[in-house]
Design an enzyme around this catalytic site. Sequence first.
Site, short mmCIF file in Angstrom:
data_model
loop_
_atom_site.label_atom_id
_atom_site.label_comp_id
_atom_site.label_asym_id
_atom_site.label_seq_id
_atom_site.Cartn_x
_atom_site.Cartn_y
_atom_site.Cartn_z
N ASP A 16 0.86 -1.18 0.00
CA ASP A 16 0.00 0.00 0.00
C ASP A 16 0.90 1.24 0.00
O ASP A 16 2.09 1.15 0.32
CB ASP A 16 -0.90 -0.03 1.23
CG ASP A 16 -1.80 1.18 1.33
OD1 ASP A 16 -2.32 1.62 0.29
OD2 ASP A 16 -1.98 1.69 2.45
N ASP A 18 -0.15 5.02 1.13
CA ASP A 18 -0.33 5.95 2.25
C ASP A 18 -0.23 5.22 3.59
O ASP A 18 -0.99 4.29 3.85
CB ASP A 18 -1.68 6.66 2.14
CG ASP A 18 -1.82 7.43 0.84
OD1 ASP A 18 -0.91 8.19 0.51
OD2 ASP A 18 -2.85 7.23 0.15
N GLY A 63 -7.94 3.49 3.40
CA GLY A 63 -7.70 2.41 2.45
C GLY A 63 -8.76 2.24 1.39
O GLY A 63 -8.55 1.52 0.41
N ARG A 66 -12.01 6.81 -2.78
CA ARG A 66 -12.55 8.06 -2.24
C ARG A 66 -14.07 8.04 -2.11
O ARG A 66 -14.62 8.35 -1.05
CB ARG A 66 -12.10 9.22 -3.14
CG ARG A 66 -12.23 10.58 -2.51
CD ARG A 66 -11.85 11.65 -3.52
NE ARG A 66 -10.57 11.34 -4.15
CZ ARG A 66 -10.24 11.70 -5.39
NH1 ARG A 66 -11.10 12.37 -6.14
NH2 ARG A 66 -9.05 11.40 -5.88
N SER A 141 -5.44 5.51 -4.09
CA SER A 141 -5.23 6.91 -4.44
C SER A 141 -5.10 7.11 -5.95
O SER A 141 -4.42 6.34 -6.64
CB SER A 141 -3.97 7.43 -3.76
OG SER A 141 -3.67 8.74 -4.20
N ASN A 143 -3.62 9.73 -6.93
CA ASN A 143 -2.44 10.60 -6.99
C ASN A 143 -1.14 9.81 -6.82
O ASN A 143 -0.09 10.39 -6.56
CB ASN A 143 -2.53 11.65 -5.88
CG ASN A 143 -3.82 12.45 -5.96
OD1 ASN A 143 -4.17 12.99 -7.00
ND2 ASN A 143 -4.55 12.51 -4.85
N ASP A 199 -1.45 -0.79 6.18
CA ASP A 199 -1.69 -0.20 7.50
C ASP A 199 -3.17 -0.02 7.78
O ASP A 199 -3.55 0.32 8.90
CB ASP A 199 -0.98 1.15 7.62
CG ASP A 199 -1.67 2.23 6.79
OD1 ASP A 199 -2.01 1.96 5.62
OD2 ASP A 199 -1.84 3.35 7.30
#
Length: 246
Positions: A16, A18, A63, A66, A141, A143, A199
């Site tokens: 992952d 972030d 996780g 959005r 994400s 981004n 996480d």
Amino acid sequence: MTQLGLPDDILACLFDLDGVVTKTAVVHAAAWKETFDAFLRERDGEDFRPFDATADYAEYVDGRPRADGVRTFLAARGIELPEGHPDDPPDAATVHGLGNRKNRLLLAKIRTEGVEPYEGTLRYVEAVRAHGLRTAIVSSSANTVDVLHSIDAEHLFDVRIDGVVAAARRLPGKPHPDTFLAAARDLGVPPARAAVFEDALAGMEAGRGGHFGYVVGIDRVGRSDALYAHGADVVVTDLAELGGKE
């Protein structure tokens, strides 16, 4: 593969972004809080109950893609909004409008605060690759490319499955295992011989649901029990704890 803290039959590692590779989870949480608090304050007035950037973020948002994060949190508050469209303006009272408002805030925070990597993770990824294992970045994400570029880490991953790729392939996001399964498939490795590094609680569920060979939980905020409960085989506070040194 004791040097890496992994079972000997693991051939690939799926990371992952972030909270695992970069210190952006706290920035995401802050952007979500600002977005939801403004919406809830306007909607509920004196009955306003703020978004908890720790508990609500972990339970409903972390996780997830959005729009799924918007739906899941609002459903927990008994709120239903029109879906709207992916290009809705940030002030639209729709699922996509709220999601776009959050993303605008996130990008502004990243521009002003920058992005920092977890150095222990970068060293671990380099060690994994030095041992001949293949690597993928798997993130909800949209981004991801910009974030990896900002920390000069694009070259560390053979495959990228992110929000953009998932949308193009119509892959449901975490806690569904589909994005991780796609990464393993693109690497040419069976799920049972791939390790997942996450996480987020949703990421733990995705690792367990996909029947991956090993699921590593990274506990940055003191919730190791929850990570185990949601599917982790092992929990560490930093990937340096797993090894990676010759």
